[in-house]
Write a protein that holds these residues in place. Structure first.
Motif, PDB file in Angstrom:
ATOM      1  N   MET A   1       0.900  -1.387   0.130  1.00 49.36           N
ATOM      2  CA  MET A   1      -0.013  -0.076   0.021  1.00 49.36           C
ATOM      3  C   MET A   1       0.963   1.222   0.151  1.00 49.36           C
ATOM      4  SD  MET A   1      -3.126  -0.973   2.864  1.00 49.36           S
ATOM      5  CE  MET A   1      -3.987  -2.286   2.283  1.00 49.36           C
ATOM      6  N   THR A   2       0.377   2.217  -0.364  1.00 50.97           N
ATOM      7  CA  THR A   2       1.003   3.570  -0.327  1.00 50.97           C
ATOM      8  C   THR A   2       0.440   4.623   0.351  1.00 50.97           C
ATOM      9  OG1 THR A   2      -0.358   4.304  -2.472  1.00 50.97           O
ATOM     10  CG2 THR A   2       2.072   3.325  -2.743  1.00 50.97           C
ATOM     11  N   ASP A   3       1.072   5.688   0.434  1.00 48.20           N
ATOM     12  CA  ASP A   3       0.439   6.835   1.160  1.00 48.20           C
ATOM     13  C   ASP A   3      -0.735   7.745   0.334  1.00 48.20           C
ATOM     14  OD1 ASP A   3       2.054   6.528   3.559  1.00 48.20           O
ATOM     15  OD2 ASP A   3       3.588   7.392   2.580  1.00 48.20           O
ATOM     16  N   ARG A   4      -2.038   7.038   0.452  1.00 47.71           N
ATOM     17  CA  ARG A   4      -2.910   7.622  -0.233  1.00 47.71           C
ATOM     18  C   ARG A   4      -4.296   6.825   0.345  1.00 47.71           C
ATOM     19  NH1 ARG A   4      -4.844   4.628  -5.030  1.00 47.71           N
ATOM     20  NH2 ARG A   4      -3.154   3.152  -5.553  1.00 47.71           N
ATOM     21  N   VAL A   5      -5.108   7.842   0.712  1.00 48.14           N
ATOM     22  CA  VAL A   5      -6.579   7.297   1.266  1.00 48.14           C
ATOM     23  C   VAL A   5      -7.481   8.307   1.198  1.00 48.14           C
ATOM     24  CG1 VAL A   5      -6.027   8.541   3.427  1.00 48.14           C
ATOM     25  CG2 VAL A   5      -7.126   6.148   3.489  1.00 48.14           C
ATOM     26  N   VAL A   6      -8.513   7.443   0.962  1.00 48.49           N
ATOM     27  CA  VAL A   6     -10.061   8.079   0.619  1.00 48.49           C
ATOM     28  C   VAL A   6     -10.328   8.713   1.591  1.00 48.49           C
ATOM     29  CG1 VAL A   6     -12.443   8.055  -0.326  1.00 48.49           C
ATOM     30  CG2 VAL A   6     -10.465   6.746  -1.344  1.00 48.49           C
ATOM     31  N   PRO A  57      -7.874  -5.201  -5.277  1.00 47.75           N
ATOM     32  CA  PRO A  57      -6.885  -4.815  -4.157  1.00 47.75           C
ATOM     33  C   PRO A  57      -6.724  -3.233  -4.008  1.00 47.75           C
ATOM     34  CG  PRO A  57      -5.925  -6.544  -5.439  1.00 47.75           C
ATOM     35  CD  PRO A  57      -7.050  -6.158  -6.150  1.00 47.75           C
ATOM     36  N   SER A  58      -7.290  -2.460  -5.052  1.00 54.74           N
ATOM     37  CA  SER A  58      -6.971  -1.141  -4.976  1.00 54.74           C
ATOM     38  C   SER A  58      -8.025  -0.536  -4.156  1.00 54.74           C
ATOM     39  CB  SER A  58      -6.969  -0.617  -6.451  1.00 54.74           C
ATOM     40  OG  SER A  58      -8.131  -0.487  -7.069  1.00 54.74           O
ATOM     41  N   PHE A  64      -7.196   2.138   4.082  1.00 54.92           N
ATOM     42  CA  PHE A  64      -5.865   2.241   4.645  1.00 54.92           C
ATOM     43  C   PHE A  64      -4.896   2.831   3.707  1.00 54.92           C
ATOM     44  CE2 PHE A  64      -8.297  -1.079   6.751  1.00 54.92           C
ATOM     45  CZ  PHE A  64      -8.332  -0.651   8.190  1.00 54.92           C
ATOM     46  N   ARG A  65      -3.900   3.834   4.380  1.00 54.49           N
ATOM     47  CA  ARG A  65      -2.949   4.165   3.571  1.00 54.49           C
ATOM     48  C   ARG A  65      -1.912   3.405   3.014  1.00 54.49           C
ATOM     49  NH1 ARG A  65      -3.920   8.114   7.711  1.00 54.49           N
ATOM     50  NH2 ARG A  65      -2.233   7.242   8.757  1.00 54.49           N
ATOM     51  N   HIS A  66      -1.492   2.205   3.995  1.00 58.53           N
ATOM     52  CA  HIS A  66      -0.456   1.685   3.624  1.00 58.53           C
ATOM     53  C   HIS A  66      -0.864   0.260   4.460  1.00 58.53           C
ATOM     54  CE1 HIS A  66       1.216   3.829   6.980  1.00 58.53           C
ATOM     55  NE2 HIS A  66       1.283   4.809   6.265  1.00 58.53           N
ATOM     56  N   THR A  67       0.080  -0.607   4.465  1.00 56.18           N
ATOM     57  CA  THR A  67      -0.009  -1.953   5.292  1.00 56.18           C
ATOM     58  C   THR A  67       0.426  -1.675   6.841  1.00 56.18           C
ATOM     59  OG1 THR A  67       2.110  -2.527   4.600  1.00 56.18           O
ATOM     60  CG2 THR A  67       0.577  -3.439   3.286  1.00 56.18           C
ATOM     61  N   ASP A  69      -0.601   1.079   8.417  1.00 54.89           N
ATOM     62  CA  ASP A  69      -1.775   1.860   8.729  1.00 54.89           C
ATOM     63  C   ASP A  69      -2.781   0.648   9.114  1.00 54.89           C
ATOM     64  OD1 ASP A  69      -3.399   3.739   9.390  1.00 54.89           O
ATOM     65  OD2 ASP A  69      -4.471   3.903   7.474  1.00 54.89           O
ATOM     66  N   LEU A  70      -2.771  -0.412   8.463  1.00 61.37           N
ATOM     67  CA  LEU A  70      -3.524  -1.477   8.815  1.00 61.37           C
ATOM     68  C   LEU A  70      -3.189  -2.291   9.900  1.00 61.37           C
ATOM     69  CD1 LEU A  70      -5.972  -3.369   7.961  1.00 61.37           C
ATOM     70  CD2 LEU A  70      -4.407  -4.578   6.168  1.00 61.37           C
ATOM     71  N   MET A  71      -1.725  -2.574   9.929  1.00 61.01           N
ATOM     72  CA  MET A  71      -1.267  -3.014  11.274  1.00 61.01           C
ATOM     73  C   MET A  71      -1.706  -2.338  12.637  1.00 61.01           C
ATOM     74  SD  MET A  71       0.505  -5.733  12.112  1.00 61.01           S
ATOM     75  CE  MET A  71      -0.597  -6.169  13.307  1.00 61.01           C
ATOM     76  N   LEU A  72      -1.631  -1.154  12.426  1.00 55.59           N
ATOM     77  CA  LEU A  72      -2.109  -0.219  13.744  1.00 55.59           C
ATOM     78  C   LEU A  72      -3.631  -0.362  13.860  1.00 55.59           C
ATOM     79  CD1 LEU A  72      -0.050   2.931  13.160  1.00 55.59           C
ATOM     80  CD2 LEU A  72       0.334   1.055  14.712  1.00 55.59           C
ATOM     81  N   ALA A  73      -4.392  -0.742  12.939  1.00 57.00           N
ATOM     82  CA  ALA A  73      -5.808  -0.925  13.183  1.00 57.00           C
ATOM     83  C   ALA A  73      -5.975  -2.348  13.561  1.00 57.00           C
ATOM     84  CB  ALA A  73      -6.594  -0.792  11.758  1.00 57.00           C
ATOM     85  N   VAL A  74      -5.150  -3.213  13.450  1.00 50.93           N
ATOM     86  CA  VAL A  74      -5.366  -4.792  14.012  1.00 50.93           C
ATOM     87  C   VAL A  74      -4.889  -4.584  15.244  1.00 50.93           C
ATOM     88  CG1 VAL A  74      -3.959  -6.926  14.015  1.00 50.93           C
ATOM     89  CG2 VAL A  74      -4.859  -5.910  11.764  1.00 50.93           C
ATOM     90  N   ALA A  75      -3.717  -3.971  15.639  1.00 45.52           N
ATOM     91  CA  ALA A  75      -3.351  -3.439  17.033  1.00 45.52           C
ATOM     92  C   ALA A  75      -4.381  -3.039  17.909  1.00 45.52           C
ATOM     93  CB  ALA A  75      -1.947  -2.855  17.340  1.00 45.52           C
ATOM     94  N   ASP A  76      -4.979  -1.945  17.264  1.00 47.45           N
ATOM     95  CA  ASP A  76      -6.169  -1.279  17.930  1.00 47.45           C
ATOM     96  C   ASP A  76      -7.310  -2.309  18.165  1.00 47.45           C
ATOM     97  OD1 ASP A  76      -6.430   1.317  19.308  1.00 47.45           O
ATOM     98  OD2 ASP A  76      -8.309   1.356  18.179  1.00 47.45           O
ATOM     99  N   GLU A  77      -7.579  -3.082  17.374  1.00 48.82           N
ATOM    100  CA  GLU A  77      -8.710  -4.016  17.453  1.00 48.82           C
ATOM    101  C   GLU A  77      -8.490  -5.058  18.664  1.00 48.82           C
ATOM    102  OE1 GLU A  77     -12.250  -6.213  17.023  1.00 48.82           O
ATOM    103  OE2 GLU A  77     -11.688  -4.052  16.534  1.00 48.82           O
ATOM    104  N   LEU A  78      -7.233  -5.494  18.858  1.00 48.39           N
ATOM    105  CA  LEU A  78      -7.102  -6.409  19.746  1.00 48.39           C
ATOM    106  C   LEU A  78      -7.404  -5.833  21.318  1.00 48.39           C
ATOM    107  CD1 LEU A  78      -3.645  -8.304  18.606  1.00 48.39           C
ATOM    108  CD2 LEU A  78      -5.709  -9.308  18.705  1.00 48.39           C
ATOM    109  N   ILE A  79      -7.160  -4.410  21.273  1.00 48.73           N
ATOM    110  CA  ILE A  79      -7.418  -3.551  22.316  1.00 48.73           C
ATOM    111  C   ILE A  79      -8.863  -3.635  22.868  1.00 48.73           C
ATOM    112  CG2 ILE A  79      -6.952  -1.383  23.638  1.00 48.73           C
ATOM    113  CD1 ILE A  79      -4.495  -1.206  22.010  1.00 48.73           C
ATOM    114  N   GLY A  80      -9.359  -3.230  21.396  1.00 44.89           N
ATOM    115  CA  GLY A  80     -10.996  -3.139  21.747  1.00 44.89           C
ATOM    116  C   GLY A  80     -11.424  -4.350  22.093  1.00 44.89           C
TER     117      GLY A  80
END
Length: 239
Positions: A1-6, A57-58, A64-67, A69-80
């Motif tokens: 993934m790259t640094d672009r997000v909607v 995939p696009s 998510f801007r990049h992988t 960013d997704l990894m941080l979301a995974v970490a946050d979901e574990l906390i949640g």
């Protein structure tokens, strides 16, 4: 993934994917967690995620801007997931013990994701809620602000360190886990008392205890120390 997000307002996919599902951040995170447990860090590729979701995939860039960013979301979901299962009682020590054990159990339920994410600071909603909640428990218990932060820091770092350590062990193939556990019986329990008197004297306890996680014991020691510090603060002997 790259640094672009909607922008968030434009993220909702209007048409189902090839598998008949509508993409969302929650679905992508859930799928990523499943793939991480199956394939490890390699699962966080746009191509693999897109294939699992039945989506181009696009389209993942809408969320998510990049992988990382997704990894941080995974970490946050574990906390949640831990926070959603925890109910405070008002007893600060019991509440933190329960929360710590739930954090540890949650990590072991997703060991590969925990190994990849335990050291991350997400700055996301669930993490912010966890920081607010734990510091609130400590301040309500009577810890001064600076002390509350120090104990929060020790509590969280201990939980995350054990989460990473024990998750790494859990993620090993079963033969490797069994071989490591057998070392205590096959090697340590057979060391002679004339060369290793302390190991020989405690061998049966080593065999019984070492294959298990020491996190519950470590957590109790930390909370006991915190309780002693609080007692010292209240009677004026802790400076």
């Amino acid at each position: 993934m790259t640094d672009r997000v909607v922008p968030a307002t434009a993220r909702q996919r209007r048409r189902p994917t090839k598998q008949g599902v509508v993409l969302s951040e929650e679905l992508i995170v859930e799928t990523a967690m499943r793939l991480i447990e199956e394939h490890g860090a390699e699962a966080l590729s746009v191509r693999r995620l897109g294939r699992a979701l039945g989506a181009d995939p696009s389209s993942l860039y809408r969320y998510f801007r990049h992988t990382d960013d997704l990894m941080l979301a995974v970490a946050d979901e574990l906390i949640g997931r831990t926070l959603r299962s925890w109910r405070p009682t008002g007893d600060w020590r019991a509440d933190l013990r329960d929360l710590g054990l739930r954090m540890h159990a949650g990590a072991l339920a997703h060991p590969r994701a925990a190994v990849l994410s335990s050291h991350r600071v997400t700055g996301r909603d669930h993490e912010i809620q966890a920081v607010e909640t734990i510091i609130g428990v400590l301040r309500d218990a009577g810890f001064p602000d600076a002390e509350a932060v120090r104990i929060y820091h020790a509590f969280v770092d201990q939980a995350l360190a054990f989460a990473a350590l024990d998750s790494a062990s859990t993620a090993l193939p079963r033969p490797a886990r069994e071989a490591e556990a057998a070392v205590w019986r096959a090697t340590y329990a057979r060391l002679p008392a004339d060369t290793h008197p302390h190991i020989a004297a405690t061998a049966r306890h080593l065999v019984a205890d070492m294959p298990r996680s020491s996190y519950p014991m470590a957590l109790d020691l930390l909370l006991s120390a915190a309780a002693a510090r609080l007692a010292g603060i209240r009677d004026g002997t802790d400076t």
